[in-house]
Scaffold this motif. Sequence first.
Motif, PDB file in Angstrom:
ATOM      1  N   ASP A 180       2.764  -1.205  -1.099  1.00 33.90           N
ATOM      2  CA  ASP A 180       4.181  -1.554  -1.040  1.00 33.90           C
ATOM      3  C   ASP A 180       4.368  -3.064  -1.042  1.00 33.90           C
ATOM      4  OD1 ASP A 180       5.095   1.182  -0.759  1.00 33.90           O
ATOM      5  OD2 ASP A 180       4.302   1.113   1.273  1.00 33.90           O
ATOM      6  N   ILE A 181       3.552  -3.748  -0.256  1.00 34.55           N
ATOM      7  CA  ILE A 181       3.683  -5.201  -0.149  1.00 34.55           C
ATOM      8  C   ILE A 181       3.288  -5.871  -1.457  1.00 34.55           C
ATOM      9  CG2 ILE A 181       2.922  -7.236   1.128  1.00 34.55           C
ATOM     10  CD1 ILE A 181       2.373  -5.271   3.516  1.00 34.55           C
ATOM     11  N   VAL A 182       2.192  -5.419  -2.050  1.00 36.72           N
ATOM     12  CA  VAL A 182       1.747  -5.978  -3.332  1.00 36.72           C
ATOM     13  C   VAL A 182       2.807  -5.743  -4.407  1.00 36.72           C
ATOM     14  CG1 VAL A 182       0.056  -5.728  -5.194  1.00 36.72           C
ATOM     15  CG2 VAL A 182      -0.716  -5.851  -2.817  1.00 36.72           C
ATOM     16  N   SER A 183       3.387  -4.550  -4.426  1.00 30.16           N
ATOM     17  CA  SER A 183       4.420  -4.240  -5.422  1.00 30.16           C
ATOM     18  C   SER A 183       5.597  -5.192  -5.302  1.00 30.16           C
ATOM     19  CB  SER A 183       4.908  -2.803  -5.239  1.00 30.16           C
ATOM     20  OG  SER A 183       3.867  -1.886  -5.456  1.00 30.16           O
ATOM     21  N   ALA A 184       6.037  -5.421  -4.070  1.00 31.02           N
ATOM     22  CA  ALA A 184       7.168  -6.321  -3.851  1.00 31.02           C
ATOM     23  C   ALA A 184       6.807  -7.747  -4.250  1.00 31.02           C
ATOM     24  CB  ALA A 184       7.590  -6.263  -2.392  1.00 31.02           C
ATOM     25  N   LYS A 185       5.675  -8.224  -3.783  1.00 35.24           N
ATOM     26  CA  LYS A 185       5.299  -9.613  -4.057  1.00 35.24           C
ATOM     27  C   LYS A 185       5.075  -9.855  -5.553  1.00 35.24           C
ATOM     28  CE  LYS A 185       3.398 -11.210   0.290  1.00 35.24           C
ATOM     29  NZ  LYS A 185       2.314 -12.025   0.879  1.00 35.24           N
ATOM     30  N   THR A 186       4.520  -8.870  -6.228  1.00 36.56           N
ATOM     31  CA  THR A 186       4.281  -9.012  -7.668  1.00 36.56           C
ATOM     32  C   THR A 186       5.574  -9.288  -8.423  1.00 36.56           C
ATOM     33  OG1 THR A 186       2.359  -7.538  -7.570  1.00 36.56           O
ATOM     34  CG2 THR A 186       3.390  -7.824  -9.720  1.00 36.56           C
ATOM     35  N   GLN A 207      -1.792  -8.564   4.498  1.00 32.61           N
ATOM     36  CA  GLN A 207      -1.039  -8.592   3.235  1.00 32.61           C
ATOM     37  C   GLN A 207       0.125  -9.577   3.260  1.00 32.61           C
ATOM     38  OE1 GLN A 207      -2.391  -6.893   0.775  1.00 32.61           O
ATOM     39  NE2 GLN A 207      -3.925  -6.111   2.216  1.00 32.61           N
ATOM     40  N   ARG A 208       0.401 -10.154   4.416  1.00 36.55           N
ATOM     41  CA  ARG A 208       1.451 -11.163   4.577  1.00 36.55           C
ATOM     42  C   ARG A 208       2.829 -10.709   4.088  1.00 36.55           C
ATOM     43  NH1 ARG A 208      -0.828 -15.862   6.133  1.00 36.55           N
ATOM     44  NH2 ARG A 208      -3.065 -16.158   5.761  1.00 36.55           N
ATOM     45  N   PRO A 209       3.337  -9.609   4.629  1.00 35.30           N
ATOM     46  CA  PRO A 209       4.717  -9.244   4.300  1.00 35.30           C
ATOM     47  C   PRO A 209       5.674 -10.270   4.908  1.00 35.30           C
ATOM     48  CG  PRO A 209       3.935  -7.916   6.122  1.00 35.30           C
ATOM     49  CD  PRO A 209       2.749  -8.712   5.638  1.00 35.30           C
TER      50      PRO A 209
END
Length: 240
Positions: A180-186, A207-209
């Motif tokens: 979820d975090i990677v998807s948002a940051k991407t 993951q640094r959300p």
Amino acid sequence: MLRIITDFDGPIMNVSERYYRAYLFCLREVRYPDQPVSPLSKEEFWALKRSQMPERQIARLSGLDATQAEKFYQVRKRTVHSMPYLVYDTPVPGAIDTLKRLRQAKVDLAVMTMRRVRELDDAFDRYDLAQFFPLDRRFCLSNDYVKTADVKDKPLLMQRALAQLPAAEEIWMVGDTEADIVSAKTHGIKAIAVLCGIRDRTQLMQQRPDRIVNNFGEAVDLIFKESNVVPANAVGAAIS
């Protein structure tokens, strides 16, 4: 327009019972006749899952040998997301009330999940959740989709969602995993991680959300506060 994109399992659905039942089934399937095993309690098991302990290691801790641990891993992979076990999922306390609050506030709400269509529809039917997510606000995998890894597949799902949804001035992603975090940051979207899902604080912090809160309700409180949807002195969120 304010848009919130939320994961399904974790923020909305509690999957701990499903995972634990699948774990116990795999132990029974793999153990040798009359072999003593040491099943973990649900609390012990879930803590290890949330810390991302590998399945094979959980199997070894439960009394299986290395060969059995490999078989345990394979059986578990076939079992835990199967329809007979999905029935053990239940809404996280307060999650449905939060969905009602979002609807009342007229927030543009979408769900994004690694479930397949039939798996999402089943949960929607059992708990009357379709009322919160029109068809064009549901983003999941097709029934025949061949998964690779969540951190690879979910950003593609986010890409599809952003291409299909109308433009929004502000978008937040709420989820409980690194995917979820990677998807948002991407895609340059603010990410809030919740602690009511399958990752603990230590794993999520890596993951640094943008924020870590306890649950979906607190995530929405935070979003409303920062977006001025409700007065700033209304309900505060527990921000990490």
